[in-house]
Structure formats: C-alpha cells, structure tokens
Scaffold this active site. Structure first.
Site, PDB file in Angstrom:
ATOM      1  N   CYS A   2      -6.080   6.196   6.123  1.00  0.00           N
ATOM      2  CA  CYS A   2      -5.753   6.870   7.368  1.00  0.00           C
ATOM      3  C   CYS A   2      -5.787   5.879   8.517  1.00  0.00           C
ATOM      4  O   CYS A   2      -5.784   4.670   8.313  1.00  0.00           O
ATOM      5  CB  CYS A   2      -6.757   8.001   7.627  1.00  0.00           C
ATOM      6  SG  CYS A   2      -6.965   9.140   6.233  1.00  0.00           S
ATOM      7  N   ILE A 301       9.963  -7.049  -5.628  1.00  0.00           N
ATOM      8  CA  ILE A 301      10.864  -7.597  -4.614  1.00  0.00           C
ATOM      9  C   ILE A 301      11.633  -8.761  -5.235  1.00  0.00           C
ATOM     10  O   ILE A 301      11.028  -9.683  -5.787  1.00  0.00           O
ATOM     11  CB  ILE A 301      10.084  -8.104  -3.391  1.00  0.00           C
ATOM     12  CG1 ILE A 301       9.305  -6.966  -2.731  1.00  0.00           C
ATOM     13  CG2 ILE A 301      11.018  -8.767  -2.385  1.00  0.00           C
ATOM     14  CD1 ILE A 301       8.355  -7.419  -1.644  1.00  0.00           C
TER      15      ILE A 301
END
Length: 671
Positions: A2, A301
């Site tokens: 968070c 990637i």
C-alpha cells in the site's frame, strides 16, 4: 502492499485538516487503488492516511487502514507484507489476543504492547514500512524493513513531522518545502546517494533496518534514530578456510531459499514471477513452479539489442518449468518515450533506462490481472554476483595467489568486464581517501559513480558550484557506514556490505524495484532478501561465493537441479537496458528530450545546471575519438541531467498540493 502518509504536530491542539491527509493518499493512488482511509486522534495532533492495494484479506472494509486499537492507545498504517503472520496470529490468539481482521498488518497491534518496539521487530519477517503512534508514550515510530525494500520518507517542518511512502506524498502537504539541496542535486548527477538522504532539502529517508522515534515533550519533538538490524558478517579469521563443509552450505542455501519462496507465495491473489536470463530469477521460478500445483505466470523483458537481450534463456527456463510465459519486447524508442513518466514515479534520476523497461513491464503485469510477482533481487548482494565483487576479491583478497594464477584471474576479469566499463565498472581506477580510511580500499561498485564527480563539479549552476567547493562525495557516503560492521572483515564481505548500503537500497530497490512496480499497483517480492536467508548467507565463506572465478558458486550448486545446463554454466550478465549511444533511434529519442529539457531557457529557469557545461559534455560525448566506455559513462550523466530537470518540473515548478487536491477530487476521495 500500500501507501502510507501522516502528520504529527509538535502541539497537540494544532488543527488537523483531514482532507490534506486524504489528498496525500490520493496522489499515491497508484500504490493503493483498492480504497483509502484516514484517522485522526482528537487533541493529539496526529493523523494517518492509507491507500490500499488488497492482497491479503480482500473482504471489503474489514482490513481498511489506518488501524486504531480498541483502547485508543495505538494507531497504525502499514505498507508491505509480514510473512509467517498466520503462525504469529495463532500464538498470539492462544495468549489471549483478539484480532478484528485477517490482515497480516494487525499483528503489530498485538506484538507491540507485549514486547515494545525493539523487542517486537525480530518477530517481523518481510518487506515493510509502517508508522505507529503510541498515545501513552506520545511517540510516533517510523519503521523500515531490513534491506529497505519499502520506501519511507519524512520531513520536519515548523509545526511538526510529515511522512509518507513517496516524496510527492510529503510535497502534497503545503507545509513541506520543495527545493533541491546542493548536495542532493550533486549526488543525483553522480548516481549514488548518501544513505538516508534525498535530492531535496529537508527530506530524509528512514534508513533500512532502522526505527525513527519522534517523541513529543512539552511541545517539542525529539527525534531519535535506532538501528535494529544490520549485515553482520563473521570476522575474517572466523570464516571456514577449506571445502569440508561445502555440501552443507549448498544444502543450507537450498533449504533457506525454498522457505523464503514459500512464504512469498502467501497471498489471496495469484503470484507470478519476473524472469530474466539469470540464475536468480530462474531459481525463483523453478522453486515456485515446484511448490505450485498450477503453472506459474512468468514475465520477461526483451530488448531489440542482441547484446542485452536475455529472452532466449528465459524461454528455455519457462519451458523447463511449464510456466505460462509472457514476453514484452521493447524497441529502442519505447524507453525514452516513457522516461519522463517513469521519473515522476522514481522521484530520483536514473542512469540507465532499465527503470523505464521495468515500469512498462509492470503495466503489462497489471493489465493481465496480476498484482504480485516474485523477483530475483538480492542474490547478487548475498552471493557476490556483480563484476565489481570479483574485481575487489582479486585486488584485495587473493594477494596470496602465485603469479601464474593471478595472471589467469587478471585475463578472465579483463574479458568478462569489458562490457560494463563506464557503468558498473570504472573506466579507470578511482581512489577515495575517505573509503580507504573506512574500508581499506575504494569498493569497485562506487568507483564509476564517484569518478563522475569531475563532471558534476562543472555541471552545477555557478552559485551552487561555489557553495559546493571542496565537497567530498565519497566522504559523505563513507561517513554513514557503520565502522563496526567493516572492521576485521574479509575484503569480499566489505565490498558486499558497501554495495548493499548504497547501490541496492538507493538504486535497485528504488528506481529498479518498488517505485516502478508500484507505479502500476503491482507488488514485487524479493525472496532473496528474506533476512533468515541473508543471515545464513553471511556465514558462507568467501571462497564458496566466488570459486574459480565463477560468481555465486554456492547458489549455482544449490539450484543445479532446477537450471538448464546453459544457464548453470553461464557467467553473470548484469541486467540493464542498452545505453543510448548504441542505437541511433534511441539516441535521437534521448536528444529530443534534451532539446526540451536541456535548452538554454529551461536550464537557466530551473537554476540547477550550467548550460555551457551541459553543451560541453555533449560535445565530449560526440567527439570522433571518444572511446566507447567514456560514452557509456556520459550516457549515464546525460540521463541524470535530464532527470534533475524533469524532477524540477514535476516537484518544484508544479503546485503539488493543488495537484494532490485535484487528484482526490477526481477519485471522489474526501474526508
């Protein structure tokens, strides 16, 4: 996972504006798009807010933070994960504790009253940053995990303390100053920050493994910083000197890493894996696949430069584990097209566009419905995987070798390290007297960046340059290191310690980790940075970390059964994006950004750089006789020049409090 924010005033009766707390949460909506909360305690001058990314205990508002204890004594806002919390909950429940939620965060509310702050922290396992206010002690605690995986910043204003998970969260509060410090600007230009500092005046980071305690006494705030954990290697003479226990260490690494991975599979949402072509992420995927009944989602990637692309090996590993493999292929111009947006999230400059690539990958992770991935960060720090470690071991830890064997090592180092000169390795030896005095030598990991001081000295705007006369960047960094953790240690242990305190926390875990992952509401879990595994790894003798010039030998052997043969035998390749000058399309994309941010008007308006020296640096880069390693180094400096100008635009020239208020309005987040 968070975002947290809050205010603690020096006068309990200072009026607390709850909407500002909400605005601070709103500007980091990307960290917690699943809901928000705020709490204040009347007549105590304290308020917290929270933006939530729901991963554990998903049911509505039950786990909504901040938490306030039933007796109103404690208030908590937590970012991150506590692992092994189910066992702790069971033990605490048996001892009479009552839990209102199934959230891992709530264990702090039960552990703290029993053990106190420093007594509680050894029980916490994971990646976390949290704020805890104790009304009985009238004290605010700001706590950061052992390696600094989760960020936490604070600033002391005229009226009190403002804190948050990101710099923009602090800047959303109108009482926080927004201005570059001379030293912070300087360190942005040379890549390596002074631990605990930021680019901005008066903005501090909570150091990894530290607690900042802010106690209010008669209207004044007393700030105290305490270290609760550090990388404590054995003394050099305590290391095993022979190979008799090699198999034991191999088995121990396998055992500890598997436990760390199993803990990080705990979630109420699916958990995927980042996958490059290195043994670190491949080991994580292999163990995750073995521990799961269903195929694991793996994300890779790929670059359009064969010299930097690891997709073929990643595909081989994905096939070996039956992973559901997602490959994102990046073209040269993809990276600088998203450079500015990435820096809004990193809030510091970046030397290589790998951070942009990670930002784009986290977008794709989010778009296919994943909130959590495990990553391989930390393996190189624990098991000596970087080229700089081999160099330091050869230079300072193998002086006993006969001439013929030293010559073989020297030849291998020259062959292996050529690609990294100018970035991960210095073009030429750089000596910092302060580091020699503190460590015994200048660690190779810092030499390429400290050697950029010659450029930074000239690039600063004239008034700033005059104020920085005589500044020693190496000394500023070295002064933050704990001499007791370096005394009488093996040279390889020293090198790993320095890297972890500087490059890991300030670079890999920041602009290569949390900030670009959480930019797209995606939590990364680095299993290698489990502190139980780390404490075991510290005891492994240096000659089993690098053996016969092969880095991470003990990890390779521990994971041998999981890895394809080509990967098991492969030498370390540092995962990074191709430097700008290696591709004309990428170079032009970078120059387009430079024309926007490094033109005379933009530079003089910001007041950070000297425009003539900016042009001189480009001329040096573009000279016909410029060697490739110099161009690599100057590529990094150019990225930093762009970076400081972009940071100025977004965090100084922009009215951030107004931006945060507008964001809260758009989200319909209100007090």
């Amino acid at each position: 996972m968070c975002g947290i924010a809050g205010v603690f005033y020096n006068q309990p009766k200072h009026l607390m504006d709850p909407q500002i707390l909400v605005n601070m949460a709103a500007i980091m909506h990307h960290r917690g798009p699943d809901g928000y909360g705020y709490e204040t305690i009347n007549e105590r001058g304290v308020g917290f807010s929270h933006a939530r990314l729901s991963i554990i205990d998903l049911k509505g508002d039950r786990a909504r933070q901040p938490f306030i204890s039933a007796d109103q004594r404690l208030m908590l806002a937590h970012n991150g994960e506590f692992y092994d919390f189910k066992r702790l909950r069971a033990e605490l429940t048996a001892d009479g504790a009552h839990f209102a939620t199934k959230s891992d965060s709530e264990i702090v509310m039960q552990l703290y009253p029993r053990y106190g702050m420093l007594g509680m922290l050894p029980h916490l396992r994971g990646e976390f940053a949290f704020s805890l206010y104790d009304q009985a002690e009238d004290t605010l605690f700001l706590v950061r995990d052992r390696f600094g995986v989760k960020p936490l910043y604070y600033s002391i204003t005229e009226r009190g303390v403002v804190f948050g998970s990101e710099l923009k969260v602090l800047f959303a509060h109108p009482e926080v100053e927004r201005e570059f410090s001379d030293e912070g600007l300087y360190h942005q230009l040379i890549q390596t920050m002074v631990p605990g500092s930021t680019a901005f005046k008066g903005i501090h980071q909570v150091m990894p493994g530290h607690v900042v305690s802010i106690k209010r006494v008669h209207g004044k705030l007393h700030v105290e910083e305490n270290k609760y954990w550090d990388m404590e290697f054995p003394l050099e003479h305590e290391h095993d000197k022979d190979d008799k226990r090699a198999d034991e260490y191999v088995a121990g690494v396998r055992r500890e890493l598997l436990e760390a991975v199993q803990h990080r599979l705990t979630a109420d949402v699916p958990v995927g894996c980042y996958l490059s072509g290195g043994i670190d992420s491949c080991s994580i995927l292999g163990l995750s696949a073995a521990a799961n009944q269903e195929p694991v989602k793996a994300f890779t990637i790929g670059f359009d430069s064969a010299a930097y692309d690891e997709t073929p090996i990643a595909r081989e590993m994905a096939e070996a584990t039956d992973a559901d493999h997602h490959v994102m292929s990046l073209n040269s111009n993809d990276l600088y097209d998203h450079f500015e947006q990435t820096l809004w999230h990193t809030e510091r400059t970046i030397y290589n566009t790998l951070g942009v690539a990670k930002y784009l990958m986290s977008q794709q992770v989010r778009d296919v419905g994943y909130k959590v991935v495990m990553t391989g960060e930390g393996a190189d720090e624990l098991f000596a995987g970087y080229p700089s470690f081999r160099k330091d071991l050869f230079m300072y830890g193998l002086d006993h070798l006969p001439p013929e064997e030293r010559a073989q090592w020297q030849a291998m180092l020259e062959k292996n390290n050529q690609m990294f000169k100018g970035a991960m390795l210095a073009r030429e030896e750089f000596v910092s007297d302060a580091f020699v005095a503190k460590v015994g030598f200048t660690p190779s990991c810092l030499q390429p960046w400290l050697s950029c001081s010659g450029f930074a000295d000239k690039l600063l705007a004239r008034e700033r340059r005059e104020r920085m006369q005589g500044y020693d960047a190496g000394k500023a960094i070295a002064d933050t290191l704990d001499a007791d953790m370096l005394a009488e240690r093996h040279p390889l242990d020293k090198a790993q310690y320095v890297w972890t305190k500087t490059m890991l926390e300030g670079q890999i875990l920041t602009w290569g980790g949390d900030r670009v992952d959480m930019a797209n509401s995606m939590e990364a879990r680095p299993a290698f940075l489990d502190h139980h595994l780390a404490e075991y790894a510290f005891k492994i003798p240096p000659h089993l970390r690098i053996r016969e010039n092969k880095e991470k030998w003990v990890l390779r052997e521990a994971m041998k059964g999981l890895l394809p043969e080509t990967l098991y035998k492969r030498e370390k390749f540092a995962f990074m994006a191709p430097p700008a000058h290696t591709d004309p399309v990428k170079w032009e994309a970078m120059r387009a950004l430079s024309r926007k941010y490094l033109n005379k008007e933009a530079v003089e308006s910001a007041g950070l750089l000297d425009h003539e020296e900016v042009n001189a640096l480009f001329a040096l880069h573009d000279a016909d006789d410029a060697p490739a390693e110099l161009q690599v180094q100057l590529d990094a400096v150019i990225n930093h020049m762009l970076g400081v100008q972009i940071l100025h635009k977004h965090f100084i020239a922009t009215d951030v409090p107004a931006q945060a208020a507008e964001r809260a309005k758009e989200l319909n987040w209100h007090a």
